[in-house]
Every structure is written in C-alpha cells, then in structure tokens.
Design an enzyme around this catalytic site. Structure first.
Site, short mmCIF file in Angstrom:
data_model
loop_
_atom_site.label_atom_id
_atom_site.label_comp_id
_atom_site.label_asym_id
_atom_site.label_seq_id
_atom_site.Cartn_x
_atom_site.Cartn_y
_atom_site.Cartn_z
N HIS A 47 5.09 3.99 4.84
CA HIS A 47 6.07 2.99 4.73
C HIS A 47 6.66 1.29 3.42
O HIS A 47 8.26 2.20 3.54
CB HIS A 47 4.41 1.89 4.60
CG HIS A 47 3.49 2.72 5.49
ND1 HIS A 47 3.86 2.41 6.37
CD2 HIS A 47 2.05 3.08 5.18
CE1 HIS A 47 2.74 3.09 7.42
NE2 HIS A 47 1.20 3.40 6.28
N HIS A 102 -8.73 -6.04 6.93
CA HIS A 102 -8.36 -5.30 8.26
C HIS A 102 -9.14 -5.87 9.31
O HIS A 102 -10.03 -6.16 9.10
CB HIS A 102 -8.72 -3.30 7.72
CG HIS A 102 -8.05 -2.12 7.77
ND1 HIS A 102 -8.20 -2.43 9.28
CD2 HIS A 102 -8.12 -1.83 7.42
CE1 HIS A 102 -7.54 -1.37 9.59
NE2 HIS A 102 -7.32 -0.83 7.87
N HIS A 114 0.36 -1.46 0.49
CA HIS A 114 -0.11 -0.02 -0.01
C HIS A 114 1.10 0.91 -0.10
O HIS A 114 1.25 1.58 0.99
CB HIS A 114 -1.32 -0.42 1.32
CG HIS A 114 -1.75 0.75 1.12
ND1 HIS A 114 -3.54 0.83 1.84
CD2 HIS A 114 -1.79 2.19 0.93
CE1 HIS A 114 -3.96 2.16 1.92
NE2 HIS A 114 -3.10 2.93 1.23
N GLU A 142 -2.80 -2.01 -3.55
CA GLU A 142 -3.74 -0.61 -2.75
C GLU A 142 -3.65 0.41 -2.54
O GLU A 142 -2.27 0.70 -2.75
CB GLU A 142 -4.72 -1.70 -1.98
CG GLU A 142 -3.65 -1.44 -0.53
CD GLU A 142 -4.47 -2.30 0.97
OE1 GLU A 142 -4.80 -3.77 0.17
OE2 GLU A 142 -3.75 -2.28 1.83
N1 PXP Z 1 -6.63 -4.14 3.50
C1 PXP Z 1 -6.49 -2.88 2.89
C2 PXP Z 1 -7.71 -2.49 1.62
C3 PXP Z 1 -5.54 -2.22 3.56
O1 PXP Z 1 -5.76 -0.57 3.64
C4 PXP Z 1 -5.13 -2.88 4.68
C5 PXP Z 1 -4.30 -1.82 5.59
O2 PXP Z 1 -3.15 -1.22 4.74
C6 PXP Z 1 -4.98 -4.02 4.83
C7 PXP Z 1 -6.14 -4.71 3.84
C8 PXP Z 1 -4.69 -4.54 5.69
O3 PXP Z 1 -5.06 -4.97 7.14
P1 PXP Z 1 -4.00 -5.31 8.75
O4 PXP Z 1 -3.23 -4.21 8.28
O5 PXP Z 1 -4.89 -3.97 9.73
O6 PXP Z 1 -4.15 -6.35 8.37
#
Ligand code: PXP
Length: 238
Positions: free
Chosen positions: A50, A190, A43, A70
């Site tokens: 990051h 997430h 991301h 993403e």
């Molecule tokens: N999906 C998306 C769209 C996200 O922005 C994130 C966090 O960057 C995640 C999944 C992964 O979330 P987590 O780090 O809480 O596992």
C-alpha cells in the site's frame, strides 16, 4: 471535537496496481486536508503493497494537519517513525502478510515489548496509541505500558451494528470510560462508515479521533472526495 483522520492506504493500493504515480497520494492527502480532514493516516507495511516508506517521507514535510503512522513495530518501522517524527504513532499487532489488521494487542503478554517501544517514541516527542479490543484488563496494561491513547478496534462494532446498534456499542462505551478514567485519550478505527459512525460518535462524544480508510475511499467513488469527507465530518458533529 473528534478529529477525522483519513487513511490513504487504499489510494496507494490503486496507484500501485499500475505502477507510475496515478493517483498521486501526496496530492490526495493534501486535497483531503483541503476538504476538511483533520489528519492523515498511513499504514506502511514491509512489502510496500500500500503506502511505501518513501511516501511517508514525502508526506511529512507537506502535511498541515495531524500525521498518524500506524503499523507493526518492526525495527524498520520504528526507525522510520523516529526519523519522520509524525504527531502520532499507532502500534498495530499485524503480521506482515495480513490483509488488514484484525485484532488488538494483547497488552498483558507483550507488556515489556510495548513499554520499551512506547518509551522510545515518547522520548522522541511522538504521541503514542495502541490498537486494542474492548477488554478492561488490556486497557489497564496499555496504560501501565505508558501509551498516551488507545485506538479501539471497531470491526466488532461495525458488524454488530447492523443487527443491534445499542448492543454493539455498549462494550465500546464501557472501555472508552475505563480508558478515560486512566487518563488515556481514545481513538477508534476499522470498518467505520457513513452508516455506523454517527451512532458511535453520539455514544462516545469524547472520542479524540477516528481513522477511516476503506469505506471512505469507496464512498468517494460515488460522491467524490470533497462531499464524502464533508459527510463523514457531519457524522462527527451531530
Ligand atoms: N485503524 C487501524 C489500526 C487500521 O489498521 C486500519 C486499517 O488499515 C484502520 C484504522 C482503518 O480501517 P478501515 O480501512 O476499515 O477504515
């Protein structure tokens, strides 16, 4: 099979804390693949706090599994994705200074914006996904806008799971069914963790992919990356 895509942003955060190249995010990504990850997610944010744009270019030629990029579709992000051509792009509506994504798209309000961008990515042969909350109408608009998949924003599931797993997962099952009936693939991500992942998977076994970063990298501090990835994979198979 539900794929496990490991989000390696936290590895880049650790590297960036000191400058230099420790830990090496490319090596970590390759090791995640070796230990059983089905994909790698990054991301990149505009401030490079990051994963940086140069990491994305470095990862693409060496990854053997699915590469998912993403982020918010700014002109710079769109340009990066079109140049790198990952397997999948996931559009996230986060502001540049946001700590982490904390909401899904309002696909109704941003319908034309999303439609145009999705079209550009699809024309380039990149599978598209839109980060979204559990709202039937927003999923319908996502489908109309032309996305291949949705990614369910699972933070509310993770929070609710602690008190009442069945209640927490119900809206996700309903939304995933709607998405499936509209011909969309379903991803999720997430705050998924070793505690809540298996229950989510058992209730929505037709999930295409989960993308997990924070909890997985935190677990790896105790269990090591190899055991951690194997444990997450087990949650997606029982
Ligand atoms: N999906 C998306 C769209 C996200 O922005 C994130 C966090 O960057 C995640 C999944 C992964 O979330 P987590 O780090 O809480 O596992």
């Amino acid at each position: 099979m539900t794929k496990l895509s490991v989000n390696i942003n936290k590895v880049a955060t650790l590297r960036n804390a000191r400058g230099g190249n420790v830990p090496d995010v490319v090596k970590v990504a390759l090791d995640c693949e070796k230990f059983g990850a089905d994909g790698i997610t990054v991301h990149p944010r505009p401030d490079g706090r990051h994963i940086r744009f140069d990491d994305v270019y470095a990862l693409k030629p060496v990854l053997r599994t699915e590469f998912n990029i993403e982020g918010y579709p700014s002109p710079e992000f769109i340009d990066l994705v079109l140049k790198v051509k990952p397997h999948q792009v996931t559009l996230v509506p986060d502001a540049p200074d946001q700590i982490t994504s904390n909401s899904g798209w309002d696909t109704k309000t941003h319908f034309s914006f999303l439609s145009e961008i999705l079209d550009d990515f699809s024309s380039a042969g990149i599978r598209t996904s839109i980060f979204i909350s559990t709202d039937a109408e927003l999923v319908e608009y996502a489908a109309k806008a032309g996305t291949d998949r949705i990614e369910l924003y699972t933070e509310p599931y993770a929070t609710g799971f602690v008190k009442n797993p069945e209640k927490a997962v119900t809206p996700f099952i309903e939304t995933a069914k709607i998405a499936r009936s509209l011909g969309l693939g379903v991803n999720a991500g997430h705050d998924l963790s070793l505690e809540n992942l298996n229950y989510f998977y058992k209730n929505i076994p037709w999930l295409d992919e989960v993308s997990i970063g924070h909890a997985l990298i935190a677990d790896a501090l105790y269990m090591g990356l190899e055991t951690t990835i194997k444990n997450y994979k087990k949650c997606l198979s029982e």
